[in-house]
Design a protein around this motif. Structure first.
Motif, short mmCIF file in Angstrom:
data_model
loop_
_atom_site.label_atom_id
_atom_site.label_comp_id
_atom_site.label_asym_id
_atom_site.label_seq_id
_atom_site.Cartn_x
_atom_site.Cartn_y
_atom_site.Cartn_z
N PHE A 95 35.77 48.19 38.64
CA PHE A 95 36.72 49.29 38.43
C PHE A 95 35.98 50.40 37.72
CE2 PHE A 95 39.81 45.88 38.87
CZ PHE A 95 40.87 46.49 39.52
N VAL A 151 34.86 43.05 36.94
CA VAL A 151 35.83 42.00 36.59
C VAL A 151 35.70 40.77 37.50
CG1 VAL A 151 37.45 43.55 35.48
CG2 VAL A 151 37.61 43.19 37.94
N GLU A 190 39.99 30.77 30.89
CA GLU A 190 40.88 31.46 29.95
C GLU A 190 41.49 32.68 30.62
OE1 GLU A 190 39.15 31.71 25.61
OE2 GLU A 190 37.51 31.47 27.03
N SER A 191 42.54 33.21 29.98
CA SER A 191 43.16 34.43 30.46
C SER A 191 42.12 35.56 30.50
CB SER A 191 44.29 34.77 29.48
OG SER A 191 44.95 35.89 29.93
N GLY A 192 42.10 36.30 31.58
CA GLY A 192 41.18 37.43 31.69
C GLY A 192 39.78 37.06 32.17
N SER A 193 39.58 35.81 32.61
CA SER A 193 38.22 35.41 33.00
C SER A 193 37.88 35.81 34.44
CB SER A 193 38.05 33.89 32.82
OG SER A 193 39.05 33.20 33.52
N GLY A 194 38.88 36.31 35.19
CA GLY A 194 38.59 36.77 36.55
C GLY A 194 39.14 35.88 37.64
N LYS A 195 39.99 34.92 37.25
CA LYS A 195 40.51 33.96 38.24
C LYS A 195 41.34 34.67 39.32
CE LYS A 195 42.92 31.66 35.16
NZ LYS A 195 42.75 32.48 33.95
N SER A 196 42.23 35.56 38.88
CA SER A 196 43.08 36.24 39.88
C SER A 196 42.24 37.16 40.75
CB SER A 196 44.17 37.07 39.19
OG SER A 196 45.01 36.22 38.47
N MET A 197 41.20 37.77 40.17
CA MET A 197 40.32 38.64 40.96
C MET A 197 39.67 37.84 42.09
SD MET A 197 40.41 41.72 40.03
CE MET A 197 41.63 42.26 38.86
N GLN A 213 51.35 35.31 40.81
CA GLN A 213 52.11 35.22 39.58
C GLN A 213 53.36 36.07 39.69
OE1 GLN A 213 49.93 35.82 35.82
NE2 GLN A 213 48.06 35.53 36.99
N PRO A 261 35.33 43.20 29.82
CA PRO A 261 34.52 43.45 31.02
C PRO A 261 33.47 44.54 30.86
CG PRO A 261 36.88 43.85 31.46
CD PRO A 261 36.79 43.30 30.08
N1 LIG Z 1 43.77 47.26 37.71
C1 LIG Z 1 42.83 46.90 36.84
N2 LIG Z 1 41.96 47.82 36.31
C2 LIG Z 1 41.00 47.46 35.47
N3 LIG Z 1 40.78 46.18 35.03
C3 LIG Z 1 41.61 45.24 35.50
C4 LIG Z 1 42.67 45.54 36.43
N4 LIG Z 1 43.31 44.37 36.71
C5 LIG Z 1 42.70 43.41 35.98
N5 LIG Z 1 41.69 43.92 35.26
C6 LIG Z 1 40.79 43.18 34.36
O1 LIG Z 1 40.11 42.23 35.13
C7 LIG Z 1 39.76 41.11 34.32
C8 LIG Z 1 40.06 39.85 35.08
O2 LIG Z 1 41.46 39.80 35.31
P1 LIG Z 1 42.14 38.59 36.06
O3 LIG Z 1 43.59 38.98 36.26
O4 LIG Z 1 41.37 38.20 37.24
O5 LIG Z 1 42.04 37.45 34.95
P2 LIG Z 1 42.69 36.00 34.98
O6 LIG Z 1 41.61 35.06 34.65
O7 LIG Z 1 43.44 35.80 36.26
O8 LIG Z 1 43.69 36.11 33.77
P3 LIG Z 1 45.20 35.66 33.62
O9 LIG Z 1 45.19 34.16 33.57
O10 LIG Z 1 45.62 36.26 32.33
O11 LIG Z 1 45.94 36.22 34.80
C9 LIG Z 1 40.55 41.25 33.03
O12 LIG Z 1 39.65 41.68 32.03
C10 LIG Z 1 41.54 42.35 33.33
O13 LIG Z 1 41.81 43.10 32.16
#
Ligand SMILES: Nc1ncnc2c1ncn2[C@@H]1O[C@H](COP(=O)(O)OP(=O)(O)OP(=O)(O)O)[C@@H](O)[C@H]1O
Length: 351
Positions: free
Chosen positions: A30, A39, A58-65, A118, A297
Motif C-alpha cells: 500500500f 502487508v 497474531e492479529s495484523g500478521s497478514g493472514k487476511s491479505m 470476517q 508494516p
Molecule cells: N486498506 C489497507 N491499507 C493499508 N494497510 C492495510 C489495509 N488493510 C490492512 N492493512 C494492514 O495490513 C496488515 C495485515 O492485515 P491483515 O488483515 O492481513 O492481518 P490479519 O493477520 O488478517 O489480522 P486480523 O486477524 O486482525 O484480521 C495490517 O498491518 C493492516 O493494518
C-alpha cells in the motif's frame, strides 16, 4: 481465461494436479504518506488438493491479505504482485487468478473458489429472503435454478438447518450460528472446489465454533473440498487442519503437518505462540506471553523480522532473513537456529 505454461510435474494418476493452488512470491503493498507499506511479503506456499490448511498468526500478521490474494480481492490502492495459480480438478488448463479480468473473476469466484470473510454474516441483504439469496447466486452464474435449489436444500440439511424454514426466512430472523451455517451452504451452492474461511467463527460462542468446525470437516469429506482456514486461534484450527502455516510480520515462517507444528514446532515464534495459548487447567501465573509486539508494516526489522523478540537471536539474525529450511519431510521453518530452539524454548504441556 488467463493461463500459464503449467508445471505438469505434479499431475497425479487422476489427471488432477496434486496442488489445487500454488502461491508464488505473493506480495501486497500500500502506498502511504510514510512510504510503501508491505502487508504481504513474498509468500510462496502450495495448497494441497483435498486438505484443510490453517493459516495462523497474531492479529495484523497478514493472514487476511494472503487469503484475499487468492481471489485478487485486495482493496485498492493495495497492489498484489506475484502469481497465484489454480489447478482445476479435471487436469484442465491452470488458471492464474491474479491475471483474470473483472468479468472472468466474477465467474471464477464461487464456481471454483468460494470465500467467507470476517463479518460476512452481516452481508446478507436484509430485504431478501434466504431463498432469494440462493436463487440470485445461481442466476448470476447461469446455473439452472431448479437444479441448484435441490442442491441448496441438501446443503442446508448438511449444515443441520431445516431447508423449508430457512429458505422462507429473512436474515434478521436467524441467530448468528444459523446465519453462519446458511452462509456456508450458500458458499457451496455452485459446487466450488476450494473454500476459504477467514475467521469463520470469531463472532460465535465456543460451542457454536466447535459445531461449525465439525460441520466443515464433514462437508470437506462429502464434497471433496479443499479448505483454507484463516484464524488467530491455533488450538482451534488444529482440530481439523491437516497442515498449518504460521504467519508473522506478513510472511510465513513455519509450515508443516499439524502434529509437527503443535507437538514439535521448530521456530522460536511458534514455540512462543503455543506457550501463550491459554490452558483452562493451568494457573494464570504459568501462562507466558511473547515479550514485545509484532512490527508495524512500515517498520519491519532487517534480517529475521522476529529477531527483536527472539530469545535465541544472534548477530546473523539481524543481518539476513532466513529462508524456510527443511526440518522434516514436509515441515519447514525460517530460522537459522531451529535445532537450538527446541532445547532453549521448552514447550509447556498443552491439554
Ligand atoms: N486498506 C489497507 N491499507 C493499508 N494497510 C492495510 C489495509 N488493510 C490492512 N492493512 C494492514 O495490513 C496488515 C495485515 O492485515 P491483515 O488483515 O492481513 O492481518 P490479519 O493477520 O488478517 O489480522 P486480523 O486477524 O486482525 O484480521 C495490517 O498491518 C493492516 O493494518
Amino acid at each position: 481465461m488467463a493461463s500459464q505454461n503449467a508445471d505438469r510435474s505434479g499431475v497425479g494418476a487422476t489427471g488432477a494436479h496434486e496442488n489445487v493452488l500454488e502461491i508464488r512470491n505473493a506480495s501486497v503493498g500500500f502506498a502511504m504518506g510514510r512510504g510503501t507499506s508491505k502487508v504481504l511479503d513474498d509468500v510462496s506456499i502450495d495448497v494441497h488438493r483435498g486438505e484443510v490448511i490453517g493459516i495462523v498468526g497474531e492479529s495484523g500478521s497478514g493472514k487476511s491479505m494472503l487469503a484475499d490474494s487468492v481471489l485478487d480481492a485486495i482493496d485498492p490502492p493495495g497492489q498484489l504482485t506475484g502469481e497465484i495459480t489454480y489447478y482445476p480438478p479435471d487436469g484442465g488448463e491452470p488458471i492464474v487468478t491474479n491475471e483474470l479480468d473483472e468479468e472472468e473473476m466474477r465467474r471464477f469466484r464461487w464456481e471454483h473458489i468460494s470465500m467467507v470473510v470476517q463479518g460476512a454474516m452481516d452481508s446478507f441483504n436484509p430485504t431478501l429472503s434466504l431463498q432469494s439469496h440462493f436463487e440470485e447466486t445461481l442466476e448470476a452464474h447461469d446455473h439452472d435454478v431448479d437444479e441448484g435449489m435441490v442442491r441448496a436444500r441438501s446443503l442446508l440439511e448438511d449444515v443441520h438447518l431445516d431447508p423449508e424454514r430457512i429458505l422462507n426466512s429473512y436474515p434478521h430472523e436467524l441467530s448468528g450460528g444459523m446465519k453462519q451455517r446458511a452462509l456456508i451452504a450458500l458458499s457451496l451452492v455452485l459446487d466450488p472446489e476450494v473454500l476459504i474461511m477467514d475467521e469463520p467463527t470469531a463472532a460465535l460462542d465456543l460451542l457454536m465454533q466447535q459445531s461449525i468446525l465439525k460441520l466443515l470437516s464433514d462437508l470437506k469429506e462429502k464434497y471433496n473440498l479443499t479448505i483454507m482456514m484463516v484464524t488467530h486461534d491455533l488450538s482451534h484450527v488444529a482440530r481439523i487442519a491437516d497442515r498449518l502455516a504460521v504467519m508473522y510480520a506478513f510472511d510465513v515462517l513455519e509450515i508443516g503437518p499439524t502434529e509437527d507444528i503443535v507437538d514439535d514446532p521448530a521456530h522460536p515464534y511458534t514455540r512462543g505462540l503455543l506457550n501463550s495459548i491459554p490452558d483452562v487447567h493451568a494457573p494464570l501465573e504459568s501462562m507466558e506471553s511473547i515479550v514485545g509486539t509484532s512490527p508495524d508494516p512500515l517498520n519491519v526489522p532487517e534480517g529475521c523480522s522476529y529477531h527483536p523478540r527472539c530469545e535465541i537471536a544472534k548477530d546473523e539474525c539481524t543481518l539476513e532473513n532466513p529462508p524456510l529450511e527443511r526440518v522434516a519431510d514436509e515441515h519447514r521453518a525460517a530460522c537459522f537456529y531451529w535445532e537450538e530452539s527446541r532445547e532453549a524454548i521448552p514447550l509447556k504441556k498443552q491439554q
